[in-house]
Design a protein around this motif. Structure first.
Motif, short mmCIF file in Angstrom:
data_model
loop_
_atom_site.label_atom_id
_atom_site.label_comp_id
_atom_site.label_asym_id
_atom_site.label_seq_id
_atom_site.Cartn_x
_atom_site.Cartn_y
_atom_site.Cartn_z
N THR A 15 55.38 -18.88 14.81
CA THR A 15 55.62 -18.51 13.41
C THR A 15 56.95 -17.80 13.21
O THR A 15 57.48 -17.79 12.10
CB THR A 15 54.47 -17.63 12.87
OG1 THR A 15 54.30 -16.50 13.73
CG2 THR A 15 53.18 -18.42 12.77
N ASP A 16 57.50 -17.22 14.27
CA ASP A 16 58.83 -16.60 14.15
C ASP A 16 59.89 -17.66 13.86
O ASP A 16 60.85 -17.40 13.14
CB ASP A 16 59.20 -15.86 15.44
CG ASP A 16 58.34 -14.63 15.68
OD1 ASP A 16 57.83 -14.07 14.69
OD2 ASP A 16 58.17 -14.26 16.85
N GLY A 21 61.40 -13.32 10.78
CA GLY A 21 61.07 -11.99 10.30
C GLY A 21 62.11 -11.36 9.39
O GLY A 21 61.78 -10.61 8.48
N LEU A 24 61.21 -12.22 5.69
CA LEU A 24 59.83 -12.17 5.21
C LEU A 24 59.64 -11.46 3.87
O LEU A 24 58.71 -11.76 3.15
CB LEU A 24 58.90 -11.54 6.25
CG LEU A 24 58.65 -12.40 7.48
CD1 LEU A 24 57.68 -11.71 8.42
CD2 LEU A 24 58.12 -13.77 7.09
N SER A 63 52.38 -14.44 15.40
CA SER A 63 51.87 -13.49 14.42
C SER A 63 51.34 -14.23 13.19
O SER A 63 51.76 -15.33 12.88
CB SER A 63 52.97 -12.50 14.03
OG SER A 63 54.06 -13.19 13.46
N SER A 64 50.44 -13.61 12.53
CA SER A 64 49.80 -14.20 11.35
C SER A 64 50.75 -14.08 10.16
O SER A 64 50.80 -13.06 9.48
CB SER A 64 48.50 -13.45 11.09
OG SER A 64 47.96 -13.84 9.88
N ARG A 65 51.50 -15.14 9.90
CA ARG A 65 52.46 -15.15 8.79
C ARG A 65 52.12 -16.27 7.83
O ARG A 65 52.32 -17.44 8.11
CB ARG A 65 53.88 -15.38 9.31
CG ARG A 65 54.38 -14.26 10.13
CD ARG A 65 55.81 -14.46 10.51
NE ARG A 65 56.21 -13.33 11.34
CZ ARG A 65 57.39 -13.17 11.86
NH1 ARG A 65 58.32 -14.08 11.66
NH2 ARG A 65 57.67 -12.12 12.59
N GLU A 66 51.60 -15.89 6.70
CA GLU A 66 51.28 -16.86 5.66
C GLU A 66 52.53 -17.63 5.24
O GLU A 66 52.47 -18.79 4.87
CB GLU A 66 50.68 -16.12 4.47
CG GLU A 66 50.06 -16.98 3.44
CD GLU A 66 49.35 -16.15 2.39
OE1 GLU A 66 49.63 -16.39 1.20
OE2 GLU A 66 48.55 -15.28 2.75
N GLN A 67 53.67 -16.98 5.32
CA GLN A 67 54.93 -17.61 4.92
C GLN A 67 55.29 -18.81 5.78
O GLN A 67 56.04 -19.68 5.34
CB GLN A 67 56.09 -16.60 4.96
CG GLN A 67 55.94 -15.46 4.00
CD GLN A 67 55.27 -14.25 4.64
OE1 GLN A 67 54.47 -14.36 5.57
NE2 GLN A 67 55.59 -13.07 4.14
N ALA A 68 54.80 -18.88 7.01
CA ALA A 68 55.12 -20.00 7.89
C ALA A 68 54.64 -21.31 7.29
O ALA A 68 55.40 -22.27 7.17
CB ALA A 68 54.52 -19.78 9.28
#
Length: 78
Positions: A15-16, A21, A24, A63-68
């Motif tokens: 997800t990075d 980041g 974000l 990491s839990s990133r909704e943006q991904a």
């Protein structure tokens, strides 16, 4: 059947890489403009609606990133 192109990536795209980041706290348009730039710097400018992203193991882990997911959706990837 899709008429778009396939963007093929290998394993371990996290997800990075999908939503860096640094961006974000920016609007999704900005995050999307930097989607996968560490793997393919021109990805966000070349992908079009109807194109498909194909990847190997562990795609989207990290990491839990909704943006991904939102960044890919914003770019029109299937």
């Amino acid at each position: 059947m899709s008429a778009g192109r396939a963007f093929v990536f290998g394993d371990d795209i996290d997800t990075d890489a999908l939503a860096p980041g640094t961006y974000l706290k920016s609007p999704i348009e900005v995050v999307a403009a930097h989607c996968l730039e560490t793997v393919d710097p021109s990805f966000a400018t070349r992908i079009k609606p109807g194109d498909v992203v194909v990847a190997g193991r562990n795609f989207g882990t990290g990491s839990s990133r909704e943006q991904a997911a939102e960044a890919l959706k914003h770019l029109g990837a299937a």
